[in-house]
Design an enzyme around this catalytic site. Structure first.
Site, PDB file in Angstrom:
ATOM      1  N   ARG A 157     -20.108 -11.659   4.118  1.00  0.00           N
ATOM      2  CA  ARG A 157     -21.468 -11.449   4.637  1.00  0.00           C
ATOM      3  C   ARG A 157     -22.118 -12.729   5.146  1.00  0.00           C
ATOM      4  O   ARG A 157     -21.894 -13.807   4.599  1.00  0.00           O
ATOM      5  CB  ARG A 157     -22.338 -10.834   3.531  1.00  0.00           C
ATOM      6  CG  ARG A 157     -21.871  -9.442   3.129  1.00  0.00           C
ATOM      7  CD  ARG A 157     -22.513  -8.971   1.830  1.00  0.00           C
ATOM      8  NE  ARG A 157     -22.121  -7.588   1.564  1.00  0.00           N
ATOM      9  CZ  ARG A 157     -20.996  -7.234   0.944  1.00  0.00           C
ATOM     10  NH1 ARG A 157     -20.132  -8.157   0.535  1.00  0.00           N
ATOM     11  NH2 ARG A 157     -20.718  -5.959   0.754  1.00  0.00           N
TER      12      ARG A 157
ATOM     13  N   HIS B 112     -18.075  -8.948   7.760  1.00  0.00           N
ATOM     14  CA  HIS B 112     -16.687  -8.940   8.251  1.00  0.00           C
ATOM     15  C   HIS B 112     -16.574  -9.029   9.777  1.00  0.00           C
ATOM     16  O   HIS B 112     -15.751  -8.360  10.398  1.00  0.00           O
ATOM     17  CB  HIS B 112     -15.960  -7.693   7.753  1.00  0.00           C
ATOM     18  CG  HIS B 112     -15.730  -7.685   6.270  1.00  0.00           C
ATOM     19  ND1 HIS B 112     -15.583  -8.832   5.532  1.00  0.00           N
ATOM     20  CD2 HIS B 112     -15.592  -6.643   5.394  1.00  0.00           C
ATOM     21  CE1 HIS B 112     -15.365  -8.508   4.260  1.00  0.00           C
ATOM     22  NE2 HIS B 112     -15.383  -7.197   4.144  1.00  0.00           N
TER      23      HIS B 112
ATOM     24  N   HIS C 150      -7.695  -7.798   4.016  1.00  0.00           N
ATOM     25  CA  HIS C 150      -8.503  -6.892   3.185  1.00  0.00           C
ATOM     26  C   HIS C 150      -7.656  -5.760   2.592  1.00  0.00           C
ATOM     27  O   HIS C 150      -8.102  -4.611   2.549  1.00  0.00           O
ATOM     28  CB  HIS C 150      -9.655  -6.323   4.011  1.00  0.00           C
ATOM     29  CG  HIS C 150     -10.863  -5.956   3.213  1.00  0.00           C
ATOM     30  ND1 HIS C 150     -10.865  -4.932   2.295  1.00  0.00           N
ATOM     31  CD2 HIS C 150     -12.121  -6.484   3.183  1.00  0.00           C
ATOM     32  CE1 HIS C 150     -12.058  -4.813   1.753  1.00  0.00           C
ATOM     33  NE2 HIS C 150     -12.847  -5.760   2.276  1.00  0.00           N
ATOM     34  N   SER C 151      -6.470  -6.079   2.122  1.00  0.00           N
ATOM     35  CA  SER C 151      -5.657  -5.053   1.467  1.00  0.00           C
ATOM     36  C   SER C 151      -6.247  -4.676   0.108  1.00  0.00           C
ATOM     37  O   SER C 151      -6.763  -5.533  -0.623  1.00  0.00           O
ATOM     38  CB  SER C 151      -4.223  -5.549   1.275  1.00  0.00           C
ATOM     39  OG  SER C 151      -3.540  -5.623   2.503  1.00  0.00           O
ATOM     40  N   TYR C 152      -6.147  -3.387  -0.207  1.00  0.00           N
ATOM     41  CA  TYR C 152      -6.520  -2.884  -1.533  1.00  0.00           C
ATOM     42  C   TYR C 152      -5.225  -2.632  -2.296  1.00  0.00           C
ATOM     43  O   TYR C 152      -4.410  -1.795  -1.897  1.00  0.00           O
ATOM     44  CB  TYR C 152      -7.287  -1.573  -1.426  1.00  0.00           C
ATOM     45  CG  TYR C 152      -8.656  -1.660  -0.812  1.00  0.00           C
ATOM     46  CD1 TYR C 152      -9.802  -1.633  -1.606  1.00  0.00           C
ATOM     47  CD2 TYR C 152      -8.815  -1.729   0.568  1.00  0.00           C
ATOM     48  CE1 TYR C 152     -11.066  -1.675  -1.042  1.00  0.00           C
ATOM     49  CE2 TYR C 152     -10.085  -1.779   1.139  1.00  0.00           C
ATOM     50  CZ  TYR C 152     -11.199  -1.747   0.335  1.00  0.00           C
ATOM     51  OH  TYR C 152     -12.449  -1.784   0.904  1.00  0.00           O
TER      52      TYR C 152
ATOM     53  N   GLU D 284      -9.616 -10.822  -1.886  1.00  0.00           N
ATOM     54  CA  GLU D 284      -9.817 -11.422  -0.571  1.00  0.00           C
ATOM     55  C   GLU D 284      -9.950 -12.944  -0.687  1.00  0.00           C
ATOM     56  O   GLU D 284     -11.002 -13.456  -1.045  1.00  0.00           O
ATOM     57  CB  GLU D 284     -11.067 -10.832   0.074  1.00  0.00           C
ATOM     58  CG  GLU D 284     -11.054  -9.313   0.184  1.00  0.00           C
ATOM     59  CD  GLU D 284     -12.452  -8.762   0.382  1.00  0.00           C
ATOM     60  OE1 GLU D 284     -13.126  -9.167   1.360  1.00  0.00           O
ATOM     61  OE2 GLU D 284     -12.890  -7.948  -0.461  1.00  0.00           O
TER      62      GLU D 284
END
Length: 324
Positions: free
Chosen positions: A78, A103, A174-176, A289
């Site tokens: 942000r 982002h 930004h992988s989960y 992240e």
């Protein structure tokens, strides 16, 4: 392997690249630099996908906001008020989470088609030019991200960028992660080399304070269950480094899978995906992240994200896999 994955409404093709090595298989999209899937074996040798993703392009186009697996830029996280000062000029950005920018704005790097070329036998290089003024950011930015599987099967992402005018840059993936391959990830155990974190206000903007994690729910210096309720930047011990050092370990006791994260970055945003919606559910994954801090351009005491002509932005993060 390179195959057609789908086509955008304007006719632009989107390709999927598959890399395989040491029992690990990763699929990467030219759209958004997305890590669509990442298959690794569990303690019994059974392969399973450990990142959240969609089976087709329409899934990503219909549900863009979770940023599943995406390459994030120009500025990860942000920026307060969608504005920042640089060399006496205040730049206004796209306010996609009014009044803030998140982002990279309305159409960040996650929504762009990248040029993809081979990078050796086990890697691909994604590159694009972000024009001066794109989403309000100054400077023409030439940026690349190289995804490589090393001899151990670790996924290495190396970022690089140059600019023709002063600007700010903060890139991440930004992988989960869900090391069990299904169900919730709240029972995963996390160890994180972070003695401090940056507290936030109601809009998740850092207050500028550095807070000690001792005696708080933010203390992961010894491994414990993650649970829910996190969308915070942790100040990694060691700060910015020349080479990636191990800063985190995520373990799923049920499958035995272990993820290690090494990085050159000074921060890591832990997001427990409490706001995921259908077809996923809250807590289905955990985003780790690696990054500079949120809203750094508005906080002189934070590590700088300024890139100037003649300089080169470099960052590297390595995701390693094991079992126990």
């Amino acid at each position: 392997m390179n195959e057609l994955f789908g086509t955008l409404s304007d006719g632009t093709p989107v390709h999927r690249w598959t890399l395989e090595r040491a029992g690990v298989r990763v699929r990467i999209l030219s759209y958004g630099g997305i890590v669509q899937s990442l298959e690794v074996p569990d303690r019994d040798g059974r392969a399973g996908n450990v990142v959240l993703g969609f089976a087709d392009l329409d899934g990503y186009l219909t549900h863009p906001e979770p940023y599943l697996g995406a390459l994030i830029g120009r500025y990860a996280n942000r920026i307060a008020g969608g504005r920042f000062p640089l060399d006496g000029v205040t730049y206004a950005l796209g306010q996609n989470t009014p009044p803030n920018s998140l982002h990279g704005g309305e159409r960040g790097f996650d929504k762009r088609v990248w040029e993809v070329t081979r990078a050796g036998e086990h890697g691909v290089r994604l590159s694009r030019v972000s024009a001066h003024g794109e989403e309000g950011f100054p400077g023409r930015l030439e940026v690349s991200a190289t995804y490589t599987l090393d001899e151990s099967g670790a996924l290495r992402i190396a970022y690089e960028a140059v600019t023709d005018a002063p600007t700010v840059v903060n890139l991440t993936n930004h992988s989960y992660f869900n090391l069990g391959g299904s169900g919730g990830a709240g029972g995963h155990e996390l160890r994180l080399a972070a003695s401090r974190y940056t507290p936030v206000d109601a809009d998740l903007i850092p207050t500028g304070e550095f807070a000690d994690v001792t005696g708080t729910r933010f203390d992961f210096r010894r491994a414990r269950k993650v649970g829910a309720g996190y969308d915070h930047n942790f100040v990694l011990d060691g700060g910015v480094t020349e080479t990636a050092r191990e800063v985190a370990e995520l373990h799923d006791p049920a499958s035995g899978r272990v993820l290690t994260v090494a990085t050159t970055e000074p921060g890591m945003q832990i997001y427990t995906a409490d706001h995921l919606s259908a077809p996923f559910a809250p807590g289905d994954g955990i985003a780790l992240e690696t990054q500079h801090f949120p809203d750094s351009p508005n906080h002189p005491d934070f590590p700088s994200t300024v890139l100037r002509p003649g300089g080169v932005f470099r960052s590297e993060t390595v995701y390693g896999f094991a079992n126990r």
